[in-house]
Design a protein around this motif. Structure first.
Motif, PDB file in Angstrom:
ATOM      1  N   ALA A   7       1.135  -1.540  -0.196  1.00  0.00           N
ATOM      2  CA  ALA A   7      -0.022  -0.249   0.334  1.00  0.00           C
ATOM      3  C   ALA A   7       1.211   0.769  -0.363  1.00  0.00           C
ATOM      4  CB  ALA A   7      -0.995   0.133   1.145  1.00  0.00           C
ATOM      5  N   ASP A   8       1.558   1.865  -0.941  1.00  0.00           N
ATOM      6  CA  ASP A   8       2.118   2.623  -1.254  1.00  0.00           C
ATOM      7  C   ASP A   8       1.451   3.688  -1.879  1.00  0.00           C
ATOM      8  OD1 ASP A   8       4.437   1.351  -0.013  1.00  0.00           O
ATOM      9  OD2 ASP A   8       5.659   1.329  -1.825  1.00  0.00           O
ATOM     10  N   PHE A   9       1.224   5.155  -1.975  1.00  0.00           N
ATOM     11  CA  PHE A   9       0.206   5.816  -2.826  1.00  0.00           C
ATOM     12  C   PHE A   9       0.066   6.866  -2.246  1.00  0.00           C
ATOM     13  CE2 PHE A   9      -2.419   3.580   0.885  1.00  0.00           C
ATOM     14  CZ  PHE A   9      -2.665   4.455   1.110  1.00  0.00           C
ATOM     15  N   ILE A  10      -0.345   7.707  -3.408  1.00  0.00           N
ATOM     16  CA  ILE A  10      -0.494   9.648  -2.930  1.00  0.00           C
ATOM     17  C   ILE A  10      -1.911  10.329  -2.785  1.00  0.00           C
ATOM     18  CG2 ILE A  10       0.202  12.233  -3.563  1.00  0.00           C
ATOM     19  CD1 ILE A  10       2.892  10.123  -5.493  1.00  0.00           C
ATOM     20  N   ILE A  11      -2.372  10.334  -2.125  1.00  0.00           N
ATOM     21  CA  ILE A  11      -2.987  11.271  -1.603  1.00  0.00           C
ATOM     22  C   ILE A  11      -3.289  12.536  -2.466  1.00  0.00           C
ATOM     23  CG2 ILE A  11      -5.003  11.731  -1.236  1.00  0.00           C
ATOM     24  CD1 ILE A  11      -4.683   8.719   1.367  1.00  0.00           C
ATOM     25  N   LEU A  12      -4.324  13.622  -2.653  1.00  0.00           N
ATOM     26  CA  LEU A  12      -3.860  14.095  -4.134  1.00  0.00           C
ATOM     27  C   LEU A  12      -5.098  15.451  -3.589  1.00  0.00           C
ATOM     28  CD1 LEU A  12      -2.636  13.208  -7.142  1.00  0.00           C
ATOM     29  CD2 LEU A  12      -1.307  14.149  -5.275  1.00  0.00           C
ATOM     30  N   ASN A  13      -5.013  16.633  -3.463  1.00  0.00           N
ATOM     31  CA  ASN A  13      -6.303  17.179  -2.728  1.00  0.00           C
ATOM     32  C   ASN A  13      -7.180  17.415  -4.565  1.00  0.00           C
ATOM     33  OD1 ASN A  13      -6.175  18.092  -0.354  1.00  0.00           O
ATOM     34  ND2 ASN A  13      -4.042  18.481  -0.668  1.00  0.00           N
ATOM     35  N   SER A  14      -6.881  17.838  -5.594  1.00  0.00           N
ATOM     36  CA  SER A  14      -6.367  18.047  -6.680  1.00  0.00           C
ATOM     37  C   SER A  14      -6.749  16.882  -7.448  1.00  0.00           C
ATOM     38  CB  SER A  14      -6.759  19.028  -7.031  1.00  0.00           C
ATOM     39  OG  SER A  14      -6.371  20.197  -6.770  1.00  0.00           O
ATOM     40  N   ASN A  15      -7.564  16.681  -9.222  1.00  0.00           N
ATOM     41  CA  ASN A  15      -7.815  15.129  -9.599  1.00  0.00           C
ATOM     42  C   ASN A  15      -6.778  16.024 -11.025  1.00  0.00           C
ATOM     43  OD1 ASN A  15      -8.327  13.355 -11.617  1.00  0.00           O
ATOM     44  ND2 ASN A  15      -9.979  14.112 -12.062  1.00  0.00           N
ATOM     45  N   PRO A  16      -5.582  14.848 -11.117  1.00  0.00           N
ATOM     46  CA  PRO A  16      -4.391  15.479 -11.881  1.00  0.00           C
ATOM     47  C   PRO A  16      -4.976  15.272 -14.106  1.00  0.00           C
ATOM     48  CG  PRO A  16      -4.409  12.765 -10.887  1.00  0.00           C
ATOM     49  CD  PRO A  16      -5.416  14.135  -9.386  1.00  0.00           C
ATOM     50  N   ILE A  17      -5.985  14.517 -13.558  1.00  0.00           N
ATOM     51  CA  ILE A  17      -6.765  13.840 -15.305  1.00  0.00           C
ATOM     52  C   ILE A  17      -6.691  15.118 -15.871  1.00  0.00           C
ATOM     53  CG2 ILE A  17      -8.197  12.645 -16.469  1.00  0.00           C
ATOM     54  CD1 ILE A  17      -5.713  11.286 -14.792  1.00  0.00           C
ATOM     55  N   GLU A  18      -7.502  15.828 -14.792  1.00  0.00           N
ATOM     56  CA  GLU A  18      -8.206  17.062 -15.286  1.00  0.00           C
ATOM     57  C   GLU A  18      -6.972  18.351 -15.222  1.00  0.00           C
ATOM     58  OE1 GLU A  18     -10.802  19.234 -12.260  1.00  0.00           O
ATOM     59  OE2 GLU A  18     -11.881  17.435 -12.859  1.00  0.00           O
ATOM     60  N   ASN A  19      -5.349  18.262 -14.501  1.00  0.00           N
ATOM     61  CA  ASN A  19      -4.767  18.699 -14.801  1.00  0.00           C
ATOM     62  C   ASN A  19      -2.649  18.543 -14.645  1.00  0.00           C
ATOM     63  OD1 ASN A  19      -2.316  20.693 -14.749  1.00  0.00           O
ATOM     64  ND2 ASN A  19      -3.494  22.772 -14.488  1.00  0.00           N
ATOM     65  N   ILE A  20      -2.226  17.202 -14.892  1.00  0.00           N
ATOM     66  CA  ILE A  20      -0.975  16.744 -14.689  1.00  0.00           C
ATOM     67  C   ILE A  20      -0.346  17.539 -13.429  1.00  0.00           C
ATOM     68  CG2 ILE A  20       0.555  17.659 -16.221  1.00  0.00           C
ATOM     69  CD1 ILE A  20       0.013  13.873 -14.882  1.00  0.00           C
ATOM     70  N   LYS A  21      -0.778  18.319 -13.476  1.00  0.00           N
ATOM     71  CA  LYS A  21       0.428  19.318 -12.122  1.00  0.00           C
ATOM     72  C   LYS A  21      -0.121  19.222 -10.572  1.00  0.00           C
ATOM     73  CE  LYS A  21       1.777  23.335 -15.009  1.00  0.00           C
ATOM     74  NZ  LYS A  21       1.622  24.100 -15.866  1.00  0.00           N
ATOM     75  N   ASN A  22      -1.449  19.009 -11.312  1.00  0.00           N
ATOM     76  CA  ASN A  22      -2.541  18.687  -9.773  1.00  0.00           C
ATOM     77  C   ASN A  22      -1.766  17.646  -8.889  1.00  0.00           C
ATOM     78  OD1 ASN A  22      -4.218  20.882  -9.995  1.00  0.00           O
ATOM     79  ND2 ASN A  22      -5.803  19.532 -11.166  1.00  0.00           N
ATOM     80  N   THR A  23      -0.317  16.414  -9.599  1.00  0.00           N
ATOM     81  CA  THR A  23      -0.114  15.219  -8.860  1.00  0.00           C
ATOM     82  C   THR A  23       0.882  16.244  -7.561  1.00  0.00           C
ATOM     83  OG1 THR A  23       2.256  15.536  -9.988  1.00  0.00           O
ATOM     84  CG2 THR A  23       0.032  14.057 -10.729  1.00  0.00           C
ATOM     85  N   ARG A  24       1.175  17.690  -7.960  1.00  0.00           N
ATOM     86  CA  ARG A  24       1.868  18.656  -6.456  1.00  0.00           C
ATOM     87  C   ARG A  24       1.253  19.034  -5.695  1.00  0.00           C
ATOM     88  NH1 ARG A  24       4.785  22.466 -11.540  1.00  0.00           N
ATOM     89  NH2 ARG A  24       4.801  20.322 -12.622  1.00  0.00           N
ATOM     90  N   ASP A  25       0.058  18.947  -5.998  1.00  0.00           N
ATOM     91  CA  ASP A  25      -0.886  19.479  -4.436  1.00  0.00           C
ATOM     92  C   ASP A  25      -1.686  17.908  -4.100  1.00  0.00           C
ATOM     93  OD1 ASP A  25      -2.867  20.259  -3.411  1.00  0.00           O
ATOM     94  OD2 ASP A  25      -4.442  20.330  -4.393  1.00  0.00           O
ATOM     95  N   ILE A  26      -0.566  17.956  -3.130  1.00  0.00           N
ATOM     96  CA  ILE A  26      -0.488  16.425  -2.521  1.00  0.00           C
ATOM     97  C   ILE A  26      -1.048  16.549  -0.806  1.00  0.00           C
ATOM     98  CG2 ILE A  26       1.356  15.105  -0.708  1.00  0.00           C
ATOM     99  CD1 ILE A  26       2.933  15.316  -3.267  1.00  0.00           C
TER     100      ILE A  26
END
Length: 447
Positions: free
Chosen positions: A411-430
């Motif tokens: 169970a290695d994962f990142i929970i994001l506040n925003s949807n990276p499918i809408e904008n890949i930069k949302n992977t930075r919204d951790i």
């Protein structure tokens, strides 16, 4: 008899309390599982004993703690198949920087950015193997990303890789007769890959490692069930390496666009391609002001003194006036073209960045920038995420445990506040990072 009953009841509560502590249900989350399919909306994930146990709309487990993550997105932790750990500190990359303290600090930095497995590509030093650091890291006994290692790479005397980047432990054979013993030493430290540098660094060096030498390296590595990853730049070198049985291409081809015949051979031989696009952008981008340069997510990833260096007018002018400035811009555009062609050809593309090789290549941020650059090359956000998770796990041969969020995986994962499918930069919204089922970070901006 009463005492036995009390002990039995206490044992029941202790067992169930411990069991419950190892159980977690994440509810109502958007799941991007790393397999390349569409996101699954409003699903739940049960984690037990460090593993993904169940995924579905309704999950019942009375012992589990529950977290409602309505509106958030979960993706697998990122995996870098090409980075460097330990030799960078401040504005220097020197042997003296390679200490246990520095290695662990950098692994924690990767973790803060959601990168939980990192391949250190051929620049490691004896400390990593003599101290047991790598083994402890693999077992999860150390905080931070798990470190994988290609040991000591192969280069050429008075050539690549440059000695001034702490490359003094790299093997530089002058004869094929030296290679078997050198390869034995890599086998003895359980190197997970063999790295070779096949490049003249835009003419900086007069000679490259010869085809005779690197063919022998590939042959001896394969005899010992070791795969070989090549640093390349020129298409001509790629073609020869493919003929000689290379396993992994560790950088983009940047001299020209790869022809279809070569792509077909690469696919037939199951060669893995790691584009490291961020490396090529870093080669020129600081001559101007990148849109992310003042972003705290970027700044937090830098070593002390590097931000001041790269934003100084003196440094920016040096980049602009470099004889290779226009060549580097063209190389970057060619690299993006080649990534799209390689990907569309069905060749396995994995994520790597060369982060940590020098101060400009920031550890942690580079991996998120790489996702952005892959989408700018024509990949969709889902495809880029799959490259950086499932495909990278395949490249490192750790895909039985890592790279996807599915039943049975760690169970290695990142929970994001925003949807990276809408904008890949949302992977930075951790929002949060989990390693083996336990929260280990809220991201770099909370440090």
């Amino acid at each position: 008899m009463k005492y036995w009953k009390i002990i039995t009841v206490l044992s029941f509560f202790i067992i169930n309390f411990s069991f419950g502590q190892n159980s977690l249900i994440i509810e109502n989350v958007r799941l991007i599982d790393g397999n390349g399919g569409n996101p699954i909306e409003n699903t739940s994930i049960l984690i037990k004993n460090n593993k993904i146990s169940k995924i579905g709309k309704t999950i019942s487990d009375k012992t589990a703690k529950r977290i409602n993550l309505k509106g958030k997105t979960i993706i697998p932790a990122l995996i870098s198949a090409h980075s460097h750990v330990g030799t960078l500190k401040g504005k220097t990359t020197v042997p003296e920087n390679y200490t246990e303290e520095n290695i662990l600090a950098q692994l924690r930095k990767y973790q803060d950015y959601g990168v939980l497995n990192v391949m250190s590509m051929g620049t490691d030093r004896p400390l990593l193997f003599e101290s047991g650091l790598r083994e402890k890291s693999a077992k999860g006994e150390l905080d931070g990303a798990r470190i994988h290692s290609a040991g000591y790479g192969f280069g050429v005397t008075d050539g690549a890789p440059p000695l001034d980047f702490a490359m003094d432990k790299v093997f530089r054979p002058s004869s094929v007769n030296q290679i078997p013993a050198q390869m034995d030493s890599l086998k003895n430290i359980n190197a997970e890959l063999v790295k070779i540098w096949v490049d003249d660094f835009n003419g900086k060096f007069k000679k490259k490692i010869s085809p005779e030498i690197y063919k022998a390296i590939i042959t001896e590595a394969h005899k010992r069930n070791l795969r070989v990853a090549a640093h390349v730049y020129y298409l001509s070198d790629l073609k020869q390496l493919v003929e000689d049985g290379i396993d992994v291409i560790g950088h983009s081809v940047r001299s020209e666009v790869i022809d279809d015949a070569t792509l077909a051979k690469m696919k037939a031989q199951n060669i893995i391609y790691i584009p490291t696009l961020s490396l090529d952008e870093y080669a020129y981008v600081y001559a101007k002001k990148p849109e992310w340069v003042d972003n705290d997510f970027f700044k937090k990833s830098l070593e002390p003194g590097v931000y001041e260096m790269i934003t100084s007018e003196k440094y920016q002018n040096e980049i602009k006036n470099s004889p290779n400035y226009n060549l580097n811009i063209k190389a970057f555009e060619t690299a993006k073209q080649n990534l799209k062609k390689v990907y569309d050809s069905g060749i396995l593309v994995a994520m790597g960045t060369d982060s940590g090789a020098m101060p400009l290549r920031a550890q942690g941020f580079s991996e998120h920038l790489e996702l952005q650059l892959m989408t700018e090359s024509g990949l969709t956000p889902i495809q880029a995420i799959t490259v950086a998770t499932k495909n990278s796990a395949k490249a490192l041969k750790i895909d039985k445990d890592f790279g996807t969020i599915e039943v049975g995986r760690t169970a290695d994962f990142i929970i994001l506040n925003s949807n990276p499918i809408e904008n890949i930069k949302n992977t930075r919204d951790i929002f949060s990072i989990y390693k083996a089922g336990k929260e280990v970070s809220k991201g770099p901006l909370t440090k």
